[in-house]
Design an enzyme around this catalytic site. Structure first.
Site, PDB file in Angstrom:
ATOM      1  CB  THR A 107      -0.922   0.050   1.242  1.00  0.00           C
ATOM      2  OG1 THR A 107      -0.096  -0.020   2.415  1.00  0.00           O
ATOM      3  CG2 THR A 107      -1.917  -1.094   1.249  1.00  0.00           C
TER       4      THR A 107
ATOM      5  CG  ASP B  71      -1.140  -2.643  15.099  1.00  0.00           C
ATOM      6  OD1 ASP B  71      -0.105  -2.838  14.443  1.00  0.00           O
ATOM      7  OD2 ASP B  71      -2.200  -2.230  14.587  1.00  0.00           O
TER       8      ASP B  71
END
Ligand code: CA
Length: 728
Positions: free
Chosen positions: A191, A330
């Protein structure tokens, strides 16, 4: 004789104005002589001295996203108007920063498509569709987005969602070469924008949430030949390590991490430093998130959550600074980095500025990798600070959930959560104000270890209890959670390590920023606006109704002396995809995907949006047992929520299952287990989800739909309820 003639002119003008006719198109300057994008390495190094162009992702190699242009400035920004717009044929998140070379604009869109436009008129020069299979979308944690292209010597480079790196002819959009950069048996996605460094294309990838092993690759920009690859986490230690440094890195891991990838994806920041001839990469989280399932006997897990410096010619390791050792939240360190030379303590220092997800603003010496300073740039509760002796965060008691037996739920979410205090939305730095402009999120998250966890190559592998992470339906708890969620643009002084000013937003997931010498900062918002602020004070000077959430980084350029500001609009990305009801915090915006370009006295206007039609919710009666609904909730949260939204509330990008006609139809099972909608991107979950699971998920969604209907009927709760609350 003259009067009738003037009358016709007047009628024509009125008609044109009523139609919102783009007057700049009417007196269109000639299209660029050629969309040749003949940009050399030397030109990118010298990008600072070409303010009319935007030659690389962050404008220059420093990626400051600061433009010296000042035709548009804080005195006249109120005169900004739309010069042109270009409608896109994709309706998912748009995250790309366009590149502008000599009056031609190149950018990518959702599904890795590429467009070349005339930067003065917005007319299409060419477009290219790599035809990413729609099923590959199920491998993307965070929407089918793309953040940009690179240009070099007549070629445009795009990394595609399904892992290809493609070189296109800048004049025609035709492919010149194509390389598969991944092993398609693992769920990698690209991405991020490629960067051109010394004749090579540098490209990373994402996928740590699914279980991949992160790396960054360099391809010869001319031929497409792989030159080097740097792995960010060690592989199977019984086999030779690809790079010597990985033998050391392997000492920081325990268990059999290589079987599940280990994570460490380089999904965004790749920055070249021509002064020191170093390449800095931002490395993402370990996978799975939960340390217990990734590296069960501890270890720092290098090089996850680190900034790593490499030699650009060979990919050889030079230094690293790990921002989170043994991460389990994360807290990617993949967020964009800015290079600057800043006076600190009486001398000029070559620094790297980083505001990763974990909420600390780091100033790092980019010659040595030494930490100069670190302070939280927003509210955080997972750590009390960074220990300057060790460079390690001082974690608070609530943080390390994998070692806590019973994590208190709701009362103490960890802030920030996986959305990050700052994510991919680019920040900017103005050397004139000395401030960094950061799009900040304030969103907590309930981390809890699950009772059991099995790694599945075909699913999201967080290794956490996704039911505990879901939005509770108790109205008071829900309200307090929604109230706690915020967004803001923070102007941060990296020398003083303190906030100069901030603009509060109703919710998170606002846009990247652009700073200019016109004393302006531009930012799009989650509420659907595109705005300009004074860079020194934060005073708003201009605001435009963009009709959709604007997340991407804006750019500015000139053609024939006229300055433009352009931004890609189109709501989406991970936040509205997964966050459910929270994603409406700034209001309900739709995805209207467009390139928007502005200039002083621009007179174009957007066509009016058709009114939003609230769909009617008419679910079958909820008759399943409580046990079935609970089982269905667990399966839904693990396998479905990543696309259809937390606790069966879609943020509007993909179908909201509460409204699905298939809820009362056997077709439900064909869609969930047999891949009936595969061509639309809804892959088969036949391997992961049994017939009983699918029935339970249906029971859960029907229950949630009925709950929603009941909620709508209930009178609004307020002060009376507070008064009636029983006191213990
Ligand atoms: Ca991540």
């Amino acid at each position: 004789m003259r009067k009738p003639y003037l009358g016709i002119v007047a009628v024509v003008l009125v008609v044109l104005i009523l139609q919102g006719f783009n007057l700049s198109t009417a007196r269109e300057t000639k299209p660029p002589a050629s969309a040749s994008a003949n940009v050399s390495d030397a030109q990118i190094v010298d990008a600072e001295n070409q303010p009319g162009n935007w030659l690389t992702y962050g404008r220059t190699y420093s990626e400051q996203r600061f433009s010296p242009l000042q035709v548009i400035n804080d005195k006249n920004a109120g005169r900004l108007g739309l010069a042109w717009y270009f409608d896109l044929d994709t309706h998912r998140g748009q995250e790309a920063t366009p590149i502008v070379v000599d009056g031609a604009m190149y950018f990518s869109t959702a599904w890795s498509k590429v467009f070349a436009l005339n930067a003065v008129t917005g007319s299409r020069l060419w477009s290219y569709d790599p035809k990413v299979p729609r099923q590959w979308g199920a491998n993307a944690c965070c929407d089918v987005v793309n953040r940009g292209v690179a240009v070099w010597r007549g070629k445009i480079y795009i990394g595609t969602l399904d892992g290809r790196l493609i070189a296109l002819d800048a004049a025609t959009g035709r492919p010149i070469w194509q390389r598969l950069t991944i092993d398609p048996h693992w769920r990698y996605t690209i991405t991020g924008a490629p960067r051109i460094v010394k004749g090579k294309v540098i490209i990373g990838n994402g996928g740590a949430e699914f279980g991949v092993r992160g790396y960054v690759s360099a391809y010869d920009a001319q031929t497409g030949k792989l030159v080097w690859r740097f792995y960010t986490v060690p592989g199977d230690p019984s086999k030779p390590f690809e790079q010597p440094i990985l033998a050391q890195a392997a000492q920081t891991w325990t268990g059999t991490w290589w079987k599940i990838g280990g994570g460490g994806a380089v999904w965004d920041a790749i920055v070249y430093d021509p002064e020191l001839d170093l390449l800095y990469i931002g490395v993402g989280n370990g996978g799975p998130w939960n340390e217990k399932y990734r590296s069960p006997k501890g270890g720092e897990n290098l090089f996850t959550c680190s900034v790593v410096a490499l030699k650009p010619d060979t990919g050889e390791y030079v230094w690293h600074y790990q921002e989170n050792a043994a991460d389990e939240w994360d807290f990617d360190s993949s967020e964009q980095m800015i290079l600057a030379n800043i006076p600190m303590e009486g001398k000029q220092r070559k620094v790297l500025l980083h505001a990763p997800k974990n909420g600390f603003f780091y100033v790092i010496d980019r010659e040595s990798g030494a930490l100069i300073s670190a302070k939280p740039y927003t509210f955080i509760n997972w750590a009390s600070g960074v220990d300057m002796k060790t460079g390690r965060p001082m974690e608070s008691d609530i943080a390390r959930y994998s070692r806590v037996d019973s994590q208190p739920i709701v009362s103490s979410p960890i802030v920030p959560g996986p959305l990050g205090a700052h994510s991919w939305q680019p920040m900017s730095y103005s050397p004139l104000t000395g401030l960094t402009y950061i799009p900040v999120n304030e969103v907590g998250f309930n981390f809890k270890s699950p009772k059991d966890f099995g790694f599945k190559n075909s699913a999201l592998n967080f290794g956490i209890d996704m039911v505990a992470a879901g939005m509770p339906q108790d109205p008071k708890i829900k309200k307090s959670i929604l109230d706690s969620i915020k967004g803001k643009m923070v102007a941060w002084d990296p020398v003083q390590q303190k906030q100069a000013w901030a603009v509060e937003r109703p919710g998170p997931w606002n846009g990247g920023t652009l700073a200019t010498a016109g004393n302006l900062v531009f930012e799009g918002t989650a509420a659907g606006r595109f705005e300009a602020y004074r860079a020194d004070t934060g005073e708003k000077v201009w605001s435009f109704d963009a009709q959709t959430g604007v997340m991407a980084g804006p750019v500015t350029y000139t053609v024939n002396g006229e300055q433009y500001v352009a931004v890609l609009a189109g709501w989406g990305g991970v936040f509205p995809l997964v966050a459910g009801e929270v994603s409406f915090k700034s209001g309900r915006v739709r995805n209207v995907s467009r390139m928007l370009a502005f200039k002083l006295d621009g007179r174009a206007s957007l066509p009016p949006l058709p009114p939003f039609e609230e769909p009617v919710l008419n679910p079958p009666a909820s008759t399943a047992s409580v046990a079935a609904i609970h089982r269905g909730e667990a399966v839904y949260q693990r396998f479905c929520s990543g696309c259809h939204g937390d606790v069966a509330v879609s943020g509007g990008l993909l179908p909201d299952l509460r409204y699905s006609a298939a809820l009362a139809d056997p077709q439900w099972f064909k869609i969930v287990r047999d891949g009936a909608y595969q061509s639309l991107g809804m892959v088969s979950f036949g391997k992961e989800v049994s017939q009983q699971d699918a029935a339970d998920v249906r029971a859960y969604v029907i229950f949630r739909a009925n709950q929603t209907v009941d909620e709508a009927k209930r009178p609004a709760t307020g002060a009376t309820e507070d008064v009636q609350e029983p006191k213990n």
